[in-house]
Design an enzyme around this catalytic site. Structure first.
Site, PDB file in Angstrom:
ATOM      1  N   CYS A  14       0.828  -1.200   0.000  1.00  0.00           N
ATOM      2  CA  CYS A  14       0.000   0.000   0.000  1.00  0.00           C
ATOM      3  C   CYS A  14       0.869   1.260   0.000  1.00  0.00           C
ATOM      4  O   CYS A  14       1.485   1.575  -1.000  1.00  0.00           O
ATOM      5  CB  CYS A  14      -0.980  -0.037   1.169  1.00  0.00           C
ATOM      6  SG  CYS A  14      -2.378   1.094   0.965  1.00  0.00           S
ATOM      7  N   HIS A  47      -3.686  -5.344   0.582  1.00  0.00           N
ATOM      8  CA  HIS A  47      -3.156  -5.842   1.857  1.00  0.00           C
ATOM      9  C   HIS A  47      -3.218  -7.367   1.907  1.00  0.00           C
ATOM     10  O   HIS A  47      -4.297  -7.939   2.100  1.00  0.00           O
ATOM     11  CB  HIS A  47      -3.949  -5.254   3.023  1.00  0.00           C
ATOM     12  CG  HIS A  47      -3.706  -3.804   3.246  1.00  0.00           C
ATOM     13  ND1 HIS A  47      -2.707  -3.338   4.083  1.00  0.00           N
ATOM     14  CD2 HIS A  47      -4.302  -2.703   2.735  1.00  0.00           C
ATOM     15  CE1 HIS A  47      -2.713  -2.013   4.081  1.00  0.00           C
ATOM     16  NE2 HIS A  47      -3.667  -1.608   3.260  1.00  0.00           N
ATOM     17  N   GLU A  69      -2.116  -9.249   4.226  1.00  0.00           N
ATOM     18  CA  GLU A  69      -2.152  -9.726   5.607  1.00  0.00           C
ATOM     19  C   GLU A  69      -3.552  -9.864   6.172  1.00  0.00           C
ATOM     20  O   GLU A  69      -3.742 -10.544   7.186  1.00  0.00           O
ATOM     21  CB  GLU A  69      -1.320  -8.787   6.507  1.00  0.00           C
ATOM     22  CG  GLU A  69      -1.912  -7.413   6.753  1.00  0.00           C
ATOM     23  CD  GLU A  69      -1.581  -6.388   5.671  1.00  0.00           C
ATOM     24  OE1 GLU A  69      -1.765  -5.189   5.915  1.00  0.00           O
ATOM     25  OE2 GLU A  69      -1.136  -6.801   4.569  1.00  0.00           O
TER      26      GLU A  69
END
Length: 509
Positions: free
Chosen positions: A79, A167, A169
């Site tokens: 990001c 993202h 994660e």
């Protein structure tokens, strides 16, 4: 030497989640502020740049010095990190013309890319950014796109530098772990040897070497962190560990006696101190939650200090500090900044002159539990819900006295016992009761009552950073409510908290 992935924090709320995902791959990683990059040796295998609440276009945007890293070690920008790498190399970043927040799908994937290997076309990812990359530098190549984001991922030609605008994660990126594994294991070459067993072995050896025959004092709380700390130290130094368990009068019903009894089975040197009168005397008339915390912290220190001086030749103070506490103590300003002040008691008096040992300060809470299982700690300790340092003081939303504590302890005991009896306790992250500074009208028999209101709170979560209210069965809530009102004198109304975090916090104070 422990191979390491470095995560540079730009203030993202997801930074700790990146670290937890890397740890799930059995690879050690550390989070450091972008402007305080430590010196590593050959153990450093790669670097991840986190997201950020900032824009790379801001005049005061985070600007890390990557001169000793870029081109020499693998880098993954996530990001903000991806946008920073692109803009600092001559690309263009501008405000998004369309909404780039939430679920998206990768419609183009470069099958030859080491980072994208094994990911499937159409796979879902999670976007969360107000800016977007409009153009890439000449030596950058696109490796993935969505219908709305052309440069969703890229690689720098002839160097192991990558950037992605989504993202990996978060849970909503369905193949995020595939991407992270590609980066950490395949590109960085990590061997995946960071396991609870290896941690226990190396930590015990390190404690033995550091402490030798010195004596250590540890403040026990009955919770997971301090109990696992005690077990590790006990395995390393045996009877040279002295534990102090203080009853502040704000524990759960019969908690002091129960926990002391459990600790006896672990063959620990445990001193139990009932300081209820002192704590409640100092808290008399105090309503402000921050003042409550400070009074409790100061009183604990006074009691702990007095008891420690009764033990001869103490050289070390052990603490159950865990990694999120360490991260927050030097975090970048932003959503990851500290919200609560009651997790740890600090500020021990200088005259104690004790050296500090913190065997868990590199672990997240879920890792602490796995280490606890590895050292054979009773599930009664490991599977307990989190309990705040100030105890019931921050669950009584008014001044504190013995009657209010009694009422809340009884209500809490009925609620928690009910969860266990109905096999619901381990299906929620945390559950507790709150005594509200409100009285309501009720009818009991032929009498009109004007008594206390209590709120029940139960949440589901993986790490406490975000949480949803637990959708407990209505029949269960009705049964518990009825039992509380019938059995706890002073309560005539029970409500259930259906707020999520964010915007609410888990605790009420």
């Amino acid at each position: 030497m422990q191979e390491t992935i470095l995560i540079l924090d730009f203030g993202s709320q997801y930074t700790q989640l990146i670290a937890r995902r890397v740890r799930e791959l059995n690879v050690y990683c550390e989070i450091h502020p972008y402007n305080k990059i430590p010196v590593f040796g050959i153990e450093l295998k790669g670097v991840i740049l986190s997201g950020s609440p900032f824009s790379v276009r801001d005049t005061d945007a985070p600007n890390p010095n990557l001169s000793g890293i870029k081109g020499k070690l693998p880098i993954l920008g996530v990001c903000y990190g991806a946008q920073y790498l692109a803009q600092s190399s001559g690309g263009e970043v501008a405000p998004s013309k369309i909404r780039e927040y939430g679920r998206a799908n990768l419609t183009f994937i470069d099958g030859a890319s080491d980072l994208m290997r094994g990911m499937t076309a159409g796979t879902q990812v999670w976007m969360s950014h107000a800016d977007t990359i409009l153009s890439l530098p000449n030596d950058f190549a696109t490796i993935t796109s969505t219908p709305d984001v052309k440069f969703a991922g890229y690689k720098v030609k002839d160097e192991p530098t990558y950037g992605i605008q989504f993202h990996p994660e978060v849970y909503h990126t369905t193949e995020g772990m595939t991407l992270l594994r590609n980066f950490v294991v395949e590109i960085c070459g990590c061997c995946q040897r960071w396991t609870p067993e290896s941690f226990v072995e190396s930590t015990i050896a390190s404690i033995k070497q550091k402490l030798g025959n010195d004596r250590v004092v540890l403040g026990l709380s009955g919770g997971v962190d301090s109990s696992v700390t005690a077990m590790l130290l006990h395995k390393a130094i045996g009877k040279n560990l002295y534990c102090i368990f203080v009853d502040n009068g704000l524990l759960r019903k019969n908690e002091f006696a129960k926990v002391l009894e459990r600790y006896k089975t672990l063959d620990l040197n445990v001193i139990g101190v009932d300081a209820t009168d002192l704590f409640l005397d100092r808290l008399r008339g105090v309503v402000d939650p921050e003042k409550k915390r400070k009074i409790i912290g100061k009183t604990f220190i006074d009691v702990f200090d007095a008891e420690s001086h009764k033990i001869q030749d103490i050289k070390w103070l052990a603490q159950g500090t865990i990694y999120p506490d360490v991260i927050e103590s030097h975090s970048v300003k932003g959503p990851s900044a500290t919200i609560k002040s009651h997790h740890n008691v600090g500020g021990l008096p200088d005259h104690m002159k004790l050296k500090i040992v913190e065997p868990l300060n590199s672990l997240f809470k879920d890792e602490v539990r796995r280490v606890g299982r590895t050292v054979g700690l009773d599930p009664e300790f490991l599977d307990r819900h989190p309990f705040p340092g100030p105890g019931l003081a921050v669950r009584i939303l008014s001044d504190i006295d013995r009657e209010k504590i009694r009422v809340l302890q009884e209500v809490d005991d009925i609620f928690i016992t009910g969860l266990r009896t109905h096999d619901l306790y381990h299906k929620v992250w945390q559950a507790f009761a709150v005594l509200l500074p409100v009285q309501s009208v009720g009818v009991m028999g032929d009498e009109r009552t004007y008594e206390n209101v209590v709120a029940l709170r139960a949440v589901t979560s993986t790490d406490g950073m975000t949480a949803d209210w637990a959708h407990l069965p209505h029949e269960f809530l009705a049964k518990v409510s009825n039992e509380i009102i019938n059995k706890v004198k002073g309560v005539n109304r029970v409500v259930y908290d259906i707020s999520s975090k964010p915007p609410a916090t888990i605790e009420w104070e």
